[in-house]
Write an enzyme that holds these catalytic residues in place. Sequence first.
Site, PDB file in Angstrom:
ATOM      1  N   CYS A 333       0.798  -1.236   0.000  1.00 50.12           N
ATOM      2  CA  CYS A 333       0.000   0.000   0.000  1.00 50.12           C
ATOM      3  C   CYS A 333       0.829   1.283   0.000  1.00 50.12           C
ATOM      4  CB  CYS A 333      -0.977   0.040   1.158  1.00 50.12           C
ATOM      5  SG  CYS A 333      -1.436  -1.535   1.834  1.00 50.12           S
ATOM      6  N   ARG A 362       6.987 -11.022   5.838  1.00 49.93           N
ATOM      7  CA  ARG A 362       6.336 -10.872   7.133  1.00 49.93           C
ATOM      8  C   ARG A 362       7.034 -11.756   8.143  1.00 49.93           C
ATOM      9  NH1 ARG A 362       0.069 -10.569   5.065  1.00 49.93           N
ATOM     10  NH2 ARG A 362       0.441  -8.730   3.772  1.00 49.93           N
ATOM     11  N   GLN A 380       1.676 -11.333  -3.179  1.00 48.92           N
ATOM     12  CA  GLN A 380       0.242 -11.070  -3.332  1.00 48.92           C
ATOM     13  C   GLN A 380      -0.079 -10.653  -4.754  1.00 48.92           C
ATOM     14  OE1 GLN A 380      -0.988  -8.062  -0.598  1.00 48.92           O
ATOM     15  NE2 GLN A 380      -1.700  -9.544   0.908  1.00 48.92           N
ATOM     16  N   ASP A 382      -1.703  -8.211  -5.681  1.00 55.23           N
ATOM     17  CA  ASP A 382      -2.216  -7.025  -5.007  1.00 55.23           C
ATOM     18  C   ASP A 382      -2.703  -5.976  -6.001  1.00 55.23           C
ATOM     19  OD1 ASP A 382      -2.822  -5.647  -2.776  1.00 55.23           O
ATOM     20  OD2 ASP A 382      -0.760  -5.158  -2.212  1.00 55.23           O
ATOM     21  N   HIS A 384      -4.460  -1.699  -5.859  1.00 51.23           N
ATOM     22  CA  HIS A 384      -5.063  -0.573  -5.138  1.00 51.23           C
ATOM     23  C   HIS A 384      -5.811   0.288  -6.142  1.00 51.23           C
ATOM     24  CE1 HIS A 384      -1.938  -1.842  -2.271  1.00 51.23           C
ATOM     25  NE2 HIS A 384      -2.868  -1.532  -1.389  1.00 51.23           N
ATOM     26  N   LYS A 463     -13.636  -4.532   5.564  1.00 52.18           N
ATOM     27  CA  LYS A 463     -13.211  -5.383   4.451  1.00 52.18           C
ATOM     28  C   LYS A 463     -14.184  -6.520   4.223  1.00 52.18           C
ATOM     29  CE  LYS A 463     -10.240  -8.072   7.509  1.00 52.18           C
ATOM     30  NZ  LYS A 463      -9.110  -8.975   7.582  1.00 52.18           N
ATOM     31  N   HIS A 509      -8.185  -1.643  -1.396  1.00 54.10           N
ATOM     32  CA  HIS A 509      -7.086  -2.609  -1.428  1.00 54.10           C
ATOM     33  C   HIS A 509      -7.731  -3.946  -1.781  1.00 54.10           C
ATOM     34  CE1 HIS A 509      -4.688  -0.121   1.616  1.00 54.10           C
ATOM     35  NE2 HIS A 509      -5.915   0.343   1.782  1.00 54.10           N
TER      36      HIS A 509
END
Length: 625
Positions: A333, A362, A380, A382, A384, A463, A509
Amino acid sequence: MKVVLPDNSELELPNGATGLDAARAIGPKLAEQAVLVRSNGSVHDLRLPLEDGQEIQILTTRDTQDPDALYVLRHSTAHLLAEAVRRLYPGTKIAIGPPIENGFYYDFEFPEPIGEEALNRIEDEINRELAEGRAWNREEVSAEEARRYFAEQGEEYKVELVDTADGPISLYTQGDFTDLCRGPHLQDSKPIKAVKLTGLAGAYWRGDEHNTQLTRIYGTAFYDQADLDAYLERLEQARARDHRRLGVQLDLFHLSDHAPGMPFWHPKGMVIWNALEDLRRRENLKRGYVEVKTPLLYDVATWVTSGHWDKFKDEMFLVPYGDRELGLKPMNCPGHMLLFGSSLRSYRDLPLRYAESSTLHRNERAGTLHGLLRVQHVTQDDAHMFVTPEQIEEEIFGCLDFAAYLYDLFGMEARFELSTRPDNKLGTDEEWDFTEGALRNALDRRGIEYTVNEGDGAFYGPKIDLHMTDVLGRSWQMGTIQLDSQMPARFELKYMGEDNAEHTPYVIHRALFGSLERFIGILVEHYAGAFPFWLAPVQIRVIPIGEAHRAAAHELAGKLGEYRVEVDERNETVGRRIRDAEVEKIPVVILFGEKESDESLAVRERGGEQSTKSLAELREYLATL
Ligand SMILES: [Zn+2]
Ligand SMILES: [Zn+2]
């Protein structure tokens, strides 16, 4: 005094009456079958006094599937295990033996190490105890008495537990075995109809590696033999599907302590990885996403701005850099926020959809890592989306439809969960009313059924989480769609509105596979390694029957060059090579010998069906897979 029963009726009892007294007052049959008192969600021993006005439910041997009823059954079985071990292995010291999900364990310090083969003998001894019958007796004693008793027995672990215990100390005795225990326990051993010891492991006393290593014996128990049989069957199926085992068998990946929780992908695993990447890229492109790439390391100040530093810093890997400190990104992000903020944006640019399949790290506690399902290296799919308030709903629709398309492709059915504002939320309740309402609206207007997890949202917004249930009934979280009004403001992102004034965009997200690592782990188990044709690392294997057929086999493989084809020309028997192709779950195997030609090929489908096809027919068939 009175207690309140589940049907809200009141039962009058003499003062000091126990759960068992209550059961007797209701009926002798209930008293005989009673195993436990449940009261406001917690469990109590039948032998303990009830309180005036207490709401109680008495669980019985007929509640064979109730987790609390199973819990007490298994805890009592753990005590039988300890009794059996002490009898069979004199000098063994006992530590702790709690029930756990799906069973129980007990930790022991054996005078001599034992092996797996000892489990049968111990199990026989437990069954002997069950045949003899045992009843549990509960007594409360002072710490001094308990200490003296266990010191005399040489049970140093129990002495330590007495010394660190708070509250009243109770002992449970069955046969000649007494254990320090809070309970609750069964009245007697009659309800224990099936016991199985399932394994051995090492475990440190109090979970501390500086302490003595003990031997942990795992087991399970049920109210019914059929329940144990069904459980063992499920366990066997899960083992056969375990992605860690199949990952080796299919040569997809491995994990090594050289890089904890970070998979090494083998060539065949990379075929699957790249097929998913291609799918991601192709579908993103169709849906108006643009691909970006942002750095892996950011100054800690960036994480402070994003809010991750406060909520997430323990899960971040940090790297010194001169007199600064950089954090390896656990999320994309902030990079995307900085990218958006790098130039002046207009409402005409929105929605702007940044997609990035980047590597995140992580820092997970060592004990929580699990194959591909919990890793420290997360990739991910991912994205946005930067949107105006008016665009939120349409954009959420887009995500939901995208998710439905993807999961359908894999024959997975997703469940939707809406998670709302958590305790550590950023932003005001008014902002959360708006964002939660927008997600609810989108789900409702798409006619999607969902459950609500109050307080489970991300710190920056509510979410929608997408979960799937696999063929073994296990639930996995996959994708997530999160609506955020906080992070764009923290990064002071702006766009010029139609009104010529500056506005802060909203950000959605979203990740649909979730992490590619975990998604592949789920896929391996979902398909039990038998990947659909388009995803299979090797799609076709040609087996030349004899040495003389090798050249022709290669020629055939060349003609099928648009597929992933291999020729197995090892000096093994044909039967062996066919079996190996089955173990590797290869979708199509072609045998090529004396009788075969482009006009007549021996084609074996996964599952064993064999037919004769011309090359043209084979192509038609492959096109249907
Ligand atoms: Zn116990
Ligand atoms: Zn994000």
